[in-house]
Design an enzyme around this catalytic site. Structure first.
Site, PDB file in Angstrom:
ATOM      1  N   HIS A 130     -21.956  54.899 -11.183  1.00 37.87           N
ATOM      2  CA  HIS A 130     -22.724  53.676 -11.422  1.00 37.87           C
ATOM      3  C   HIS A 130     -23.843  53.882 -12.430  1.00 37.87           C
ATOM      4  O   HIS A 130     -24.466  52.927 -12.888  1.00 37.87           O
ATOM      5  CB  HIS A 130     -23.294  53.192 -10.082  1.00 37.87           C
ATOM      6  CG  HIS A 130     -23.903  51.830 -10.116  1.00 37.87           C
ATOM      7  ND1 HIS A 130     -25.259  51.610  -9.965  1.00 37.87           N
ATOM      8  CD2 HIS A 130     -23.358  50.599 -10.296  1.00 37.87           C
ATOM      9  CE1 HIS A 130     -25.510  50.317 -10.035  1.00 37.87           C
ATOM     10  NE2 HIS A 130     -24.385  49.680 -10.244  1.00 37.87           N
TER      11      HIS A 130
ATOM     12  N   ARG B 200     -35.238  41.885  -5.483  1.00 35.76           N
ATOM     13  CA  ARG B 200     -34.550  40.633  -5.767  1.00 35.76           C
ATOM     14  C   ARG B 200     -33.773  40.124  -4.558  1.00 35.76           C
ATOM     15  O   ARG B 200     -33.812  38.962  -4.233  1.00 35.76           O
ATOM     16  CB  ARG B 200     -33.577  40.798  -6.935  1.00 35.76           C
ATOM     17  CG  ARG B 200     -32.910  39.479  -7.330  1.00 35.76           C
ATOM     18  CD  ARG B 200     -31.867  39.644  -8.422  1.00 35.76           C
ATOM     19  NE  ARG B 200     -30.554  39.942  -7.877  1.00 35.76           N
ATOM     20  CZ  ARG B 200     -29.819  40.975  -8.220  1.00 35.76           C
ATOM     21  NH1 ARG B 200     -30.265  41.844  -9.079  1.00 35.76           N
ATOM     22  NH2 ARG B 200     -28.629  41.181  -7.691  1.00 35.76           N
TER      23      ARG B 200
ATOM     24  N   TYR C 207     -29.461  39.187 -17.828  1.00 38.64           N
ATOM     25  CA  TYR C 207     -29.933  40.173 -16.865  1.00 38.64           C
ATOM     26  C   TYR C 207     -31.164  40.876 -17.428  1.00 38.64           C
ATOM     27  O   TYR C 207     -31.164  41.321 -18.569  1.00 38.64           O
ATOM     28  CB  TYR C 207     -28.869  41.239 -16.597  1.00 38.64           C
ATOM     29  CG  TYR C 207     -27.731  40.826 -15.699  1.00 38.64           C
ATOM     30  CD1 TYR C 207     -27.284  39.514 -15.647  1.00 38.64           C
ATOM     31  CD2 TYR C 207     -27.075  41.762 -14.912  1.00 38.64           C
ATOM     32  CE1 TYR C 207     -26.232  39.144 -14.842  1.00 38.64           C
ATOM     33  CE2 TYR C 207     -26.014  41.406 -14.097  1.00 38.64           C
ATOM     34  CZ  TYR C 207     -25.600  40.090 -14.071  1.00 38.64           C
ATOM     35  OH  TYR C 207     -24.547  39.740 -13.262  1.00 38.64           O
TER      36      TYR C 207
ATOM     37  N   ASN D 176     -22.005  33.342  -5.020  1.00 38.40           N
ATOM     38  CA  ASN D 176     -22.597  34.430  -4.237  1.00 38.40           C
ATOM     39  C   ASN D 176     -22.057  34.429  -2.806  1.00 38.40           C
ATOM     40  O   ASN D 176     -21.705  35.475  -2.258  1.00 38.40           O
ATOM     41  CB  ASN D 176     -24.115  34.281  -4.189  1.00 38.40           C
ATOM     42  CG  ASN D 176     -24.804  34.699  -5.466  1.00 38.40           C
ATOM     43  OD1 ASN D 176     -24.200  35.283  -6.355  1.00 38.40           O
ATOM     44  ND2 ASN D 176     -26.082  34.395  -5.569  1.00 38.40           N
TER      45      ASN D 176
ATOM     46  N   ARG E   7     -16.194  46.742  -8.303  1.00 37.30           N
ATOM     47  CA  ARG E   7     -15.606  45.645  -7.536  1.00 37.30           C
ATOM     48  C   ARG E   7     -15.447  44.361  -8.357  1.00 37.30           C
ATOM     49  O   ARG E   7     -16.368  43.922  -9.021  1.00 37.30           O
ATOM     50  CB  ARG E   7     -16.458  45.350  -6.292  1.00 37.30           C
ATOM     51  CG  ARG E   7     -15.796  44.348  -5.344  1.00 37.30           C
ATOM     52  CD  ARG E   7     -16.590  44.175  -4.070  1.00 37.30           C
ATOM     53  NE  ARG E   7     -16.649  45.403  -3.291  1.00 37.30           N
ATOM     54  CZ  ARG E   7     -15.680  45.811  -2.472  1.00 37.30           C
ATOM     55  NH1 ARG E   7     -14.580  45.118  -2.374  1.00 37.30           N
ATOM     56  NH2 ARG E   7     -15.826  46.917  -1.792  1.00 37.30           N
TER      57      ARG E   7
ATOM     58  N   ARG F 176     -19.271  48.180 -15.954  1.00 39.00           N
ATOM     59  CA  ARG F 176     -18.772  46.837 -16.246  1.00 39.00           C
ATOM     60  C   ARG F 176     -19.057  46.561 -17.718  1.00 39.00           C
ATOM     61  O   ARG F 176     -20.119  46.874 -18.217  1.00 39.00           O
ATOM     62  CB  ARG F 176     -19.469  45.756 -15.403  1.00 39.00           C
ATOM     63  CG  ARG F 176     -19.352  45.919 -13.901  1.00 39.00           C
ATOM     64  CD  ARG F 176     -19.980  44.720 -13.187  1.00 39.00           C
ATOM     65  NE  ARG F 176     -20.244  44.995 -11.792  1.00 39.00           N
ATOM     66  CZ  ARG F 176     -19.355  44.852 -10.810  1.00 39.00           C
ATOM     67  NH1 ARG F 176     -18.145  44.429 -11.105  1.00 39.00           N
ATOM     68  NH2 ARG F 176     -19.674  45.106  -9.555  1.00 39.00           N
TER      69      ARG F 176
ATOM     70  N   HIS G   6     -32.981  42.735 -12.651  1.00 35.67           N
ATOM     71  CA  HIS G   6     -31.963  43.746 -12.380  1.00 35.67           C
ATOM     72  C   HIS G   6     -32.454  45.176 -12.557  1.00 35.67           C
ATOM     73  O   HIS G   6     -31.813  46.113 -12.098  1.00 35.67           O
ATOM     74  CB  HIS G   6     -30.765  43.488 -13.318  1.00 35.67           C
ATOM     75  CG  HIS G   6     -29.540  44.256 -12.986  1.00 35.67           C
ATOM     76  ND1 HIS G   6     -29.085  45.317 -13.755  1.00 35.67           N
ATOM     77  CD2 HIS G   6     -28.649  44.123 -11.972  1.00 35.67           C
ATOM     78  CE1 HIS G   6     -27.964  45.797 -13.225  1.00 35.67           C
ATOM     79  NE2 HIS G   6     -27.675  45.099 -12.143  1.00 35.67           N
TER      80      HIS G   6
END
EC number: 2.7.4.1
Length: 724
Positions: free
Chosen positions: A466, A595, A499, A73, A436, A406, A623
């Site tokens: 997204h 979060r 997730y 992270n 990214r 993704r 998430h």
């Protein structure tokens, strides 16, 4: 579990530059100091990750995994967020911050907080996790802790497996200082020529393709396994690399580079080619952080500072070993008693096959009523993947449209889309190649899909797509019916196991029309201004949420029932925060479940008195995004892909879908009740942006682990079928 693909990874929230369209907000009725610094709030989030690693009640290999997540992270935070700040300063561009401070001051605060966290991280490994691993029979050792026989065996491994791939690079008038790649682990070696007496410098890269921790050959002690860090093995055998030289000093160092990407889409004719060129450029971004071992001498450090053009503020002197991302490998050791107990996701009740049937007919199940699936408690494979695979082979399905932000390697999602195209169906895949750190992988998937006959598009210029949308058109009795899935998480079978996300399946005609219009907008030139059951960014989502917040505000002033509950990864957007402050002032009870970053303050007297902010981190990465409004008895509840950040609301295509089935609304409300309860383990946001962990009650009894409780509840229950 924390997000490592971030940044995404996961975990992270540092996966985009949020400076380009910051909305200037001023409200004279609210105090000027009403926002917390978003960068420091992100570091506070990563501190919560570190606190999980420090928690002695967790299985030790899970604690090691949290140490690795923290390191990953933080790497992404520097590569993107800190890099973005520095780029703006260097280029002279404006650097607006949500607290109105000079960017140099922000960078200094980040440096101070990050230094403290990295030292705490190193101490957590050395003093807390490593000793517990030793107690469990897993040791990370130094060279001098090995027996002569073990050293001999490891020397043989070095000669056979390591030495041939090492490439020492000298630095002298004939050899300029070598390029240091980002996040690589390196040895800085100072040597003396025994014949001339002249001192020289060499750089040695630790090969990333070899195991970071080398297993020491078994010594007959059953139940114990030992590892030596690869850089320690190399360091002890430098004489083989520099024969005839005297090794004076050797120290480990690691460089972080700017990997923030900037693509002027309006000025490029081919997005893929421009992106590939930018990926090459990213490898050579300027340095932004230098990590060194605490024993590095000043001569070596001065050389690195001068050659890398980096400041002392950007140097992080740490006890070894550096780069604890390597603990991801150790955390995978097959010792079940040192991990969380295994959990097998349950097939959602609506999708369970009938008796004597090998598989469920998902189309029939969805026609009976909306289906809300909660991952990873309920299976992604037997819901989303099974739905897409059934659509791919169903002769009545005419078209499939899907967004891909993704996905994972060898993804069944991609294979199902290819199968559908090969079966003669119209297939549209909107692949976001600007996701990214997944750019290269997504380019590969896009080309594979195109070769199979899938219509591949890359979304709208200047926007990332997204939203998580899947739309299937099926012919039934001569008519076309839409089957839709709107989710909060990526179509990624791998991350779906760790997730936490929701997905809604529906045959609602209005949702189908909304998705038809939205996909037309994404793939063509349509410009839609209205959707019925969706809130879509960038044009409508913020406005829609502001209207819903304002309605609760007005209901409270009128003495009607009012309440707001929001679950997001990040809460940064000033307009949303100010609207929540005003609702709080009107008496609306506001629950925020976040979060990561939270720029909203809970300590403003007369402003945020009715606002509670909680954060829950644990086995699974929280998430999902949920937006719930009391509505004076007519609840307005949405789920979707958007966080409350400038990038999500202004520079991404995001979609929220309204949840209408009473059973589903009650389920989401019960989830909030559990998360916000004082009896549930969580972190609470308090004065000055400080997060306090509440994991035990006054008697020392552990509080409820929400994720463990949900695993138990969902395994036992059968979900009530929605009735529209």
């Amino acid at each position: 579990m924390i997000d490592t693909d971030v940044l995404d990874s996961g975990l992270g929230d540092a996966d985009d530059d949020d400076f380009d369209s910051v909305v200037e907000v001023y409200d004279s009725q609210l105090p000027d100091n009403r926002y917390l610094d978003r960068e420091l709030s992100w570091l506070a989030f990563n501190q919560r990750v570190l606190e999980l690693a420090e928690d002695p009640s967790l299985p030790v290999l899970e604690r090691a995994n949290f140490l690795a997540i923290f390191a990953s992270n933080l790497d992404e935070f520097f590569m993107v967020r800190v890099a973005g700040l520095k780029r703006r300063i260097v280029t002279g561009l404006a650097v607006p911050t949500n607290v109105g401070r000079p960017p140099q001051e922000v960078l200094a605060d980040i440096s101070g907080a990050a230094h403290a966290l990295q030292l705490r991280h190193a101490a957590a490994w050395a003093d807390l996790v490593k000793p517990k691993m030793v107690d469990a029979g897993i040791e990370v050792v130094l060279w001098n802790e090995l027996t002569p026989a073990e050293q001999t065996k490891l020397y043989e491994y070095f000669q056979n497996q390591v030495f041939p791939v090492l490439m020492p690079l000298a630095v002298d008038p004939a050899h300029p200082f070598p390029y240091i790649s980002g996040l690589s682990l390196n040895l800085a070696v100072r040597i003396r020529n025994a014949r001339t007496g002249r001192q020289e410098f060499a750089r040695l890269k630790v090969p990333s393709m070899l195991p970071r921790f080398v297993q020491v050959p078994a010594d007959g002690n059953i139940g114990r396994v030992r590892y030596l860090p690869l850089e320690y093995l190399i360091s002890e055998n430098l004489s083989d690399l520099f024969p005839g030289m005297e090794v004076l000093e050797h120290h480990t160092f690691r460089l972080t580079r700017n990997e923030d990407m900037v693509i002027e889409e309006d000025e490029t004719e081919n997005l893929i080619q421009a992106l590939e060129a930018e990926l090459l450029r990213r490898r050579f971004g300027p340095p932004i952080r230098l990590e060194i071992t605490e024993d590095m001498d000043e001569v070596t450090l001065d050389l690195l500072l001068n050659e890398l053009d980096i400041t002392e503020q950007e140097v992080y002197r740490l006890p070894g070993p550096l780069d604890l991302r390597g603990l991801f490998d150790l955390a995978k050791i097959d010792r079940p008693e040192l991990h969380y107990p295994p959990h097998v996701p349950k097939t959602a009740a609506a999708f369970q096959p009938p008796d004597q049937s090998p598989r469920a007919d998902l189309f029939t199940a969805i026609r009976k009523g909306d289906v809300l699936v909660h991952h990873p408690y309920e299976s992604f494979t037997t819901s989303v993947v099974a739905f897409l695979e059934q659509a791919a082979r169903d002769p009545h399905v005419l078209a499939i449209k899907q967004t891909l932000y993704r996905t994972s390697g060898d993804s069944p999602i991609v294979e199902a889309l290819i199968d559908a195209a090969e079966n003669g169906k119209q297939v549209l895949a909107l692949v976001e190649v600007k996701a990214r750190f997944d750019e290269a992988a997504n380019i590969v998937w896009a080309r594979k899909l195109e070769k199979a006959g899938v219509h591949v598009v890359y979304g709208l210029v200047g926007l990332k797509t997204h939203c998580k949308l899947l739309h299937v058109i099926r012919e039934e009795d001569g008519l076309l019916r839409s089957y839709s899935h709107i989710g909060t998480g990526n179509y990624n079978p791998k991350t779906s196991r760790t997730y936490e996300d929701f997905g809604l399946f529906t045959v609602d005609e209005q949702v189908g029309r909304d998705l038809t219009r939205l996909f037309n907008e994404l793939s063509g030139y349509a410009i839609e201004k209205k959707f019925k059951r969706l809130l879509v960014a960038p044009l409508h989502l913020r406005k829609g949420l502001l209207r819903l917040i304002d309605r609760e505000h007005r209901n409270a002033l009128a003495g009607k029932p009012a309440g707001i509950r929001i679950k997001v990864n990040s809460m940064v957007d000033e307009q949303i925060i100010d609207a929540l402050y005003r609702a709080s002032q009107a008496g609306v009870r506001v629950d925020i479940w976040v979060r990561g970053i939270c720029s909203l303050r809970t300590d403003l007297e007369g402003v945020s008195d009715n606002i509670t902010v909680r954060s829950i981190l644990g086995r699974y990465l929280e998430h999902s995004r949920i937006f719930a409004f009391a509505g004076d008895g007519d609840p307005q509840v949405y789920i979707g892909s958007a966080d409350m950040m400038h990038r999500n609301l202004d520079r991404r295509v995001e979609a929220l879908v309204r949840v209408v089935a009473p059973a589903h609304i009650n389920e989401l409300d019960d989830l909030f009740d559990l998360a916000m309860a004082d009896t549930t383990s969580s972190w609470n946001l308090g004065p000055a942006g400080e997060w306090t962990r509440n994991s035990r009650d006054d008697s020392g009894t552990p509080l409820v682990d929400m994720q463990e409780k949900l695993m138990s509840q969902i395994q036992r229950r059968r979900r009530s079928r929605a009735v529209r």
